[in-house]
Design an enzyme around this catalytic site. Structure first.
Site, PDB file in Angstrom:
ATOM      1  N   ARG A  35       8.514  -1.155  19.463  1.00  0.00           N
ATOM      2  CA  ARG A  35       9.848  -1.150  18.886  1.00  0.00           C
ATOM      3  C   ARG A  35      10.976  -1.166  19.913  1.00  0.00           C
ATOM      4  O   ARG A  35      11.826  -2.054  19.883  1.00  0.00           O
ATOM      5  CB  ARG A  35      10.007   0.074  17.976  1.00  0.00           C
ATOM      6  CG  ARG A  35      11.237   0.018  17.092  1.00  0.00           C
ATOM      7  CD  ARG A  35      11.368   1.258  16.212  1.00  0.00           C
ATOM      8  NE  ARG A  35      10.157   1.519  15.442  1.00  0.00           N
ATOM      9  CZ  ARG A  35       9.996   2.579  14.665  1.00  0.00           C
ATOM     10  NH1 ARG A  35      10.961   3.478  14.565  1.00  0.00           N
ATOM     11  NH2 ARG A  35       8.880   2.771  13.976  1.00  0.00           N
ATOM     12  N   HIS A  81       7.373  -8.261  10.357  1.00  0.00           N
ATOM     13  CA  HIS A  81       8.061  -7.032  10.763  1.00  0.00           C
ATOM     14  C   HIS A  81       8.323  -6.137   9.554  1.00  0.00           C
ATOM     15  O   HIS A  81       9.369  -6.239   8.907  1.00  0.00           O
ATOM     16  CB  HIS A  81       9.390  -7.397  11.443  1.00  0.00           C
ATOM     17  CG  HIS A  81       9.969  -6.308  12.288  1.00  0.00           C
ATOM     18  ND1 HIS A  81       9.419  -5.919  13.496  1.00  0.00           N
ATOM     19  CD2 HIS A  81      11.059  -5.523  12.117  1.00  0.00           C
ATOM     20  CE1 HIS A  81      10.151  -4.961  14.027  1.00  0.00           C
ATOM     21  NE2 HIS A  81      11.152  -4.702  13.200  1.00  0.00           N
ATOM     22  N   TYR A 125      25.856 -14.380   3.385  1.00  0.00           N
ATOM     23  CA  TYR A 125      26.969 -15.274   3.653  1.00  0.00           C
ATOM     24  C   TYR A 125      26.791 -16.065   4.950  1.00  0.00           C
ATOM     25  O   TYR A 125      27.316 -17.166   5.077  1.00  0.00           O
ATOM     26  CB  TYR A 125      28.284 -14.488   3.737  1.00  0.00           C
ATOM     27  CG  TYR A 125      28.642 -13.776   2.458  1.00  0.00           C
ATOM     28  CD1 TYR A 125      28.873 -14.481   1.292  1.00  0.00           C
ATOM     29  CD2 TYR A 125      28.755 -12.384   2.432  1.00  0.00           C
ATOM     30  CE1 TYR A 125      29.201 -13.821   0.111  1.00  0.00           C
ATOM     31  CE2 TYR A 125      29.087 -11.720   1.262  1.00  0.00           C
ATOM     32  CZ  TYR A 125      29.306 -12.444   0.106  1.00  0.00           C
ATOM     33  OH  TYR A 125      29.630 -11.794  -1.050  1.00  0.00           O
TER      34      TYR A 125
END
Length: 820
Positions: A35, A81, A125
Site C-alpha cells: 500500500r 484493488h 464528471y
C-alpha cells in the site's frame, strides 16, 4: 451458548501476546509492501500500478478518446484493488496534476484540483487517459518482460512491476507513511537522470561525485530555489538529508513604494493557505510593513503581489516572510523503497543501478520472447518451404488421406515434419503456390534468420545489451526533454534574524536572583535632576536589581561569571518584557553551571583584533585580553580570567585603540589613573596584575572606566544620590599598582561611592536604586566640581532606598508638538 463450554470441545489455548504480535506484523507488512511504499524499480505504489495497467487494458493510450474517471476507477477496484473508490480516484487525480508530478502520467480532462487545495470534481464528471510518458512505463508489457501475479480473487492476473523505460521513482518522486517507516523522494529532471544512467552504463564504477555532475539535485514541478548542496549530497550519499526550498520572488517598483512578487512556491505548499498565513501574521503584527496582498495567479502561472508600505525595506520584509511562513520550507529526503519485497533506504547510486538492472532484465526477457517467436515462425517457414519444394508429392499425400488427422500424420512421416509444420501446410492457401508467394516466404525466412542471429548476439554480448539500453534511454530523453524548473544556489546562508529585528536601544536589567529582561529605552521618560523616577522592574521581596545597561538589539552581550567563565548572547535573544515585568531566569538562556553567578555583562558590536577586554576585580586586579580570543565561544563558555580566592569580578570594559588610560575607583572614594600600556595583553586564563592598592582596610573596587582624553569628564555617583563631574586631568597619572588619590570627598550625606562613568554629550545618566527605581538624568545638568569635593544631589531617594548602580544611555529625542 452453553455448548461452547461443554467438555470434549475442540478448543485450543493460544498466547494472546503472540497472536497480537503476529497479527500486527502481518498488517504492517501488508501496509509496507501492498500500500504505502513504492517499488524501487518502477517507482509505483500498487494502486498507481493497477490504475495504469487498467487504463492500458481499456486501451486508454495518449491517442485514444478520453473515458470517464468513474469507469477507470470501477475497473481498478473491481479487478485489481479491493479498496475504497475515493482512495483510487485520489491516486488517479494526483497522477494528472502538473503541480504534483514532474511529468504527469495521466492526461485529465475536467477539474482535477488546483495548487490552492481545491478538490477535484467528482469522478462522474472528469475524464482521463494515459500520457505518452505513462506509455513508456508499460512499453513491452505484452512481451513477457515482467512477472504477473494473481489478483485478489485469483480470477485475473496483474503485473508485479512495470517494464518501465523511465526512472520513474526519481523522476516523479514518491511520499508515503507506512508502519514504523516513511519515504519522501523528491522529483528530478529526466534529462539529468538519463545522462547519469548513461554515465553508469559506460562506467559502472563511477562515484557519486561523478554522477552529481549530471544530477544537480531535485527538480520540483512548482520550481522554487534550493539553498545549499550539502543537504542534497547527504541525501544522495546516505539516503537521508534535508534541503531548504524557498519561493522564487522578485521586487517591482510602484509609484512611491515597492512590491514583493511571488513567482514560484515550494513543492507541496498550498498557495491559498500561504496567502492566508501571511495575512494572519500581518493582522497580528508579527510581520510589519505590508499594506496589501493580492493573488493575481492565472493559467500562465503564479503571481502573488505583496504591496509594501512607503519607505519599508523589501529585503527585511522578505526575510521575515521566509522565516515566518511557508515561503521557505525544509524538505526531508528519505530514499526508502521496496526491493525483493523488503523496504530499504537506498543511496542515489543504488537506485540508479537498480533501475539499470531492471532494464537489463526487461531487455533480456523481451529478447528471449522475441527470439522464441522468431524461431517458432522460422520453424513454420522451413516446413512451408519444404512443402513447396515437393508440392506435387504433398498434394498427393493429402489427397490419399481419408481425413485431416491422417493427412497430418502422413505428412509428418513422409517429409519428416513436426506437428506444427504439418498443421501449417494443411492450413496453407493455394495462392501460396504462386512463384511470388514463394519468393515472399524465402525473403521472410531470410529476414527471420538475420533477426534470430541478432537476438542471439544480444544475449551473448553484454556490451550490445548495454548499447540497446542506452539507445532506448536517449530516445526517451529526446522525446520528453524539459528545462530545469528548480534553481539550486551553491551556498545557503541562514536567514540572519538580525535582518528581521529593528536595531534599537534597549534597557537590559539583571536582578540579584538572576532574572534578565530587555525593555525598549523609549519606555523611560527623561526627568529633571532630583526627579523620583519610574519603577524599572518588579522584584521578589528578597531580590533586587543588581546590574543594568543600555545596548542595541543587534549587539552581542558577553556574560562573565564569578568563576571567570565568559558566555555570549545576542541582545535580541533576551526576552522583551514590560517595564515592571520580572523577566526570565538567565539560566534558561545560558548553560551556566549550578550556583554559577553572572558578575559582569559587556555589550559589543564586533570582535576585532584591535580591541581588547579589560577585567577589573574587587581586590584591585586588572587584566587585558585581546577581544578576538572571545569571538568563537562554545555553548558552555570559555575561561576569561583566573580569580584569586575571595576575589570577584567587578566589571569589564572594551578597550579600543584610542583609549590611553584605565581608571579605577574604590568604595571609599580613592581612584587611580594609569596608562593602558601598563597592562600588557594576556591569555584568556591568566590572573592579571595589580591595578590599585587599598589605603583603608575593608576598601574594594566598585567601578572602572577607560579614558581617551585628559579633558574627558568622569561622573562619580554615591549611594545617597550625590554626584559630580570632574575632568580626568585632575586625577594625576600614576603607575599601575599605586594607592591612588581622592576621587570624591565622602561624608554621611554622600555615603560610599557606587560607581563612575565617562560623560558624553549624546548620553544621559541612568541611576538605579535598590527598590527598583530608575531615573534618567541629563549629565550636562550636573554641576562640574573639583576632585576632592562631594558634588550635588542628582536623585532624591525615599527612606531606606539607595543607589546601587549607574549606567549611560542615549539621549531621548524630544518630539516637537506643533501648535494648532
Amino acid at each position: 451458548m452453553a455448548d461452547l463450554f461443554e467438555k470434549n470441545q475442540d478448543i485450543q489455548e493460544i498466547d494472546i501476546e503472540e497472536t497480537v504480535k503476529s497479527s500486527y506484523l502481518d498488517y504492517s507488512m501488508s501496509v509496507i509492501i501492498g500500500r504505502a511504499l513504492p517499488d524501487a524499480r518502477d517507482g509505483l505504489k500498487p494502486v498507481h500500478r493497477r490504475i495504469l495497467y487498467a487504463m492500458n487494458e481499456l486501451g486508454l493510450t495518449s491517442r485514444a478518446a478520453y473515458k470517464k474517471s468513474a469507469r477507470i476507477v470501477g475497473d481498478v477496484i473491481g479487478k485489481y484493488h479491493p479498496h475504497g473508490d475515493s482512495a483510487v480516484y485520489e491516486a488517479l487525480v494526483r497522477m494528472a496534476q502538473p503541480f504534483s508530478m514532474r511529468l504527469p502520467l495521466v492526461d485529465g480532462q475536467g477539474n482535477f484540483g488546483s495548487i490552492d487545495g481545491d478538490s477535484p470534481a467528482a469522478m462522474r464528471y472528469t475524464e482521463a487517459r494515459m500520457t505518452s510518458v505513462a506509455e513508456e512505463l508499460l512499453r513491452d508489457i505484452d512481451k513477457d518482460t515482467v512477472d504477473f501475479v494473481p489478483n485478489y480473487d485469483d480470477t485475473l492476473s496483474e503485473p508485479d512491476v512495470l517494464p518501465t523505460r523511465i526512472p520513474n521513482l526519481l523522476l516523479n518522486g514518491s511520499s508515503g507513511i507506512a508502519v514504523g517507516m516513511a519515504t519522501n523522494i523528491p522529483p528530478h529532471r529526466l534529462d539529468e537522470l538519463i545522462d547519469a544512467l548513461v554515465t553508469l552504463i559506460d562506467n559502472p564504477q563511477a562515484q557519486l561525485e561523478e554522477v552529481m555532475e549530471y544530477i544537480q539535485g531535485p527538480d520540483f514541478p512548482t520550481g522554487g530555489i534550493i539553498f545549499g548542496k550539502q543537504g542534497i549530497y547527504n541525501a544522495y550519499k546516505t539516503g537521508r538529508g534535508r534541503i531548504k526550498v524557498r519561493a522564487k520572488t522578485h521586487i517591482e517598483k510602484l509609484k512611491s513604494r515597492e512590491a514583493i512578487i511571488i513567482d514560484e512556491i515550494p513543492y507541496q505548499v498550498n498557495k491559498s493557505r500561504l496567502i492566508e498565513q501571511i495575512a494572519q501574521l500581518v493582522r497580528e503584527k508579527h510581520i510589519e510593513g505590508i499594506s496589501e496582498i493580492r493573488d493575481e495567479s492565472d493559467r500562465e502561472g503564479i503571481r502573488v503581489v505583496i504591496e509594501l508600505k512607503k519607505d519599508v525595506m523589501s529585503d527585511i520584509v522578505l526575510n521575515n516572510l521566509y522565516k515566518s511562513t511557508q515561503m521557505e520550507v525544509t524538505f526531508g529526503i528519505i530514499l526508502l523503497a521496496i526491493v525483493n519485497k523488503e523496504p530499504k533506504v537506498f543511496t542515489l547510486l543504488e537506485l540508479l543501478h537498480l533501475f539499470l538492472n531492471h532494464r537489463r532484465t526487461v531487455v533480456i526477457r523481451r529478447t528471449i520472447y522475441e527470439l522464441e517467436k522468431a524461431k517458432a515462425r522460422a520453424h513454420i517457414l522451413e516446413g512451408l518451404l519444404k512443402a513447396l519444394d515437393h508440392i506435387d508429392e504433398v498434394i498427393a499425400t493429402i489427397k490419399a488421406s481419408k481425413d485431416t488427422p491422417t493427412a497430418r500424420t502422413n505428412l509428418m512421416e513422409r517429409f519428416e515434419l513436426t506437428e506444427v509444420q504439418a498443421n501449417a501446410i494443411l492450413d496453407m492457401k493455394l495462392q501460396r503456390l504462386t512463384g511470388l508467394e514463394r519468393e515472399k516466404l524465402e525473403n521472410e525466412y531470410k529476414e527471420l534468420m538475420e533477426k534470430i542471429a541478432y537476438l542471439q548476439s544480444i544475449l551473448r554480448s553484454e556490451a550490445k545489451l548495454n548499447e540497446i539500453i542506452k539507445e532506448e534511454l536517449l530516445e526517451v530523453k529526446n522525446k520528453f526533454s524539459s528545462p530545469r524548473l528548480t534553481e539550486i544556489v551553491e551556498d545557503y546562508d541562514e536567514i540572519d534574524i538580525e535582518d528581521l529585528i529593528p536595531n534599537e536601544p534597549m534597557v537590559v536589567t539583571i536582578t540579584h536572583r538572576g532574572y534578565i529582561k530587555r525593555v525598549p529605552l523609549k519606555q523611560y521618560e527623561k526627568q529633571k535632576r532630583g526627579g523620583k523616577g519610574k519603577t524599572a522592574v518588579t522584584t521578589y521581596e528578597d531580590d533586587f536589581i543588581e546590574d543594568f545597561f543600555i545596548s542595541n538589539t543587534h549587539d552581542t552581550l558577553m556574560f562573565i561569571t564569578d568563576r571567570g567563565q565568559l558566555y555570549w548572547l545576542k541582545v535580541y535573544k533576551i526576552p522583551e518584557a514590560g517595564r515592571t515585568a520580572k523577566g526570565k531566569a538567565v539560566v534558561n538562556l545560558l548553560q551556566l553551571e549550578p550556583d554559577e553567578k553572572i558578575k559582569a555583562i559587556i555589550p559589543t558590536t564586533d570582535f576585532s583584533e584591535d580591541k581588547s577586554l579589560a577585567f577589573f576585580t574587587k581586590n584591585g586586579i586588572v587584566k587585558r585580553t585581546n577581544l578576538a580570543e572571545f569571538k568563537n565561544i562554545r555553548t558552555r563558555g570559555v575561561r576569561a580570567i583566573t580569580l584569586d580566592e575571595n576575589d570577584e569580578l567587578i566589571t569589564a570594559k572594551i578597550v579600543k585603540p584610542e583609549i590611553k588610560w584605565l581608571f579605577i575607583i574604590t568604595k571609599k572614594g580613592m581612584c587611580i589613573r594609569f596608562p593602558v600600556d601598563n597592562v600588557r595583553e594576556m591569555g584568556r586564563t591568566a590572573r592579571g596584575v595589580t591595578g590599585i592598592r587599598f589605603k583603608q582596610e575593608g576598601d574594594f573596587v566598585v567601578g572602572a572606566e577607560t579614558i581617551k582624553d585628559e579633558h574627558q569628564e568622569l561622573l562619580t555617583v554615591s549611594e545617597k544620590g550625590i554626584g559630580k563631574r570632574t575632568e580626568a586631568i585632575e586625577y594625576r597619572e600614576q603607575t599601575r599598582g599605586g594607592k591612588g588619590v581622592i576621587a570624591m570627598k565622602l561624608t554621611p550625606k554622600t555615603g560610599d561611592v557606587v560607581g563612575v562613568v565617562t560623560v558624553e554629550e549624546n548620553k544621559d545618566l541612568m541611576v538605579l536604586t535598590s527598590k527598583g527605581k530608575m531615573i534618567r538624568v541629563d549629565m550636562e545638568s550636573i554641576r562640574k566640581a573639583g576632585r576632592n569635593t562631594s558634588g550635588v544631589m542628582i536623585v532624591r531617594l525615599e527612606k531606606g532606598d539607595k543607589v546601587i548602580s549607574i549606567a549611560k544611555c542615549p539621549k531621548e529625542e524630544e518630539e516637537e508638538i506643533e501648535e494648532i
